[in-house]
Design an enzyme around this catalytic site. Structure first.
Site: not given
Length: 252
Positions: A63, A90, A154, A158
């Site tokens: 994790d 990923n 998000y 990113k």
């Protein structure tokens, strides 16, 4: 074939979707693939399919949102194989509903930053200590981080991955360790399965529709895997610090 022959590649989030596609392709190209994710049973299922086709895998549940897990993972890989040649970051998670900056929740912020940003950075820290010249780090970011098209939390994580990709390329340029990022558009994966327009914030959807072609075909996991293979292989040895958007031109 054999573009990764003899290399040891660590792939996070390898239990499904893009990560599974990358693991399968890397193994087919000769790599020993260290597959990691939180769900061990799903990892074992993908690993068994790869081994049935003659591929070499090593499974370790991890994790990456937990501070100690990335170091534990990379130390285990080093103990088993003596080196890390490729790292593909990923693993990542989404918030629900494309919440914009005026509506995001602190719960989403903490949860998603812990995985997408902190987890990725910790994996890079732990792996880079065990890499030598010729090694490659491939980060799976998102077109959301490049163009702002997505939920605020998000997008922020990113964008952070894009920034740290460039930082890492700069840091290790003299040592011959490369770092590049892929920024896919919409991908057909289990993570986004079942999501409909009705689930999305209408203001964010409207803003995205005004600046992109939402009817453009989505990426498939194999599309991203093919780019990851190129960036992991010696064929891309002149590339570092590069951000590659793969969205079929939706955000041009």
């Amino acid at each position: 074939m054999n573009r990764l022959e003899g290399k040891v590649a660590v792939v996070t989030g390898a239990n499904s979707g893009v990560g599974a596609a990358i693991a399968k392709l890397f193994a087919a190209e000769g790599a020993t693939v260290v597959m990691t994710a939180r769900r061990e049973a799903a990892l074992e299922e993908v690993s068994a399919a790869i081994q049935a086709d003659g591929g070499k895998t090593y499974v370790m549940a991890t994790d990456i949102s937990k501070p100690d897990d990335p170091e534990r993972l990379m130390a285990a890989v080093e103990a088993e194989y003596g080196r890390i040649d490729v790292l593909v970051n990923n693993a990542g998670i989404l918030e629900e509903g494309l919440k914009p900056v005026d509506r995001f929740t602190d719960e989403d912020l903490d949860r998603i930053v812990d995985t997408n940003q902190k987890g990725t950075m910790r994996c890079m820290r732990a792996a880079s200590k065990r890499m030598k010249a010729g090694a490659s780090i491939v980060n799976v970011a998102s077109v959301a981080g490049e163009k702002g098209c997505g939920g605020a939390v998000y997008v922020s994580t990113k964008a952070a991955v894009i920034g740290v990709t460039k930082h890492t390329a700069l840091r290790f340029q003299a040592e011959g360790i490369r770092c590049n990022a892929i920024c896919p558009g919409t991908i057909v994966t289990p993570m986004v399965a079942g999501t409909t327009a009705a689930d999305m914030d209408p203001d964010m959807m409207g803003a995205m529709a005004a600046h992109s072609n939402l009817r453009t075909q989505p990426c498939m996991p194999e599309d991203v895997a093919n780019i990851a293979l190129f960036l992991a292989s010696d064929e891309s040895r002149a590339l570092t610090g590069q951000i590659i958007v793969s969205d079929f031109g939706a955000m041009l």
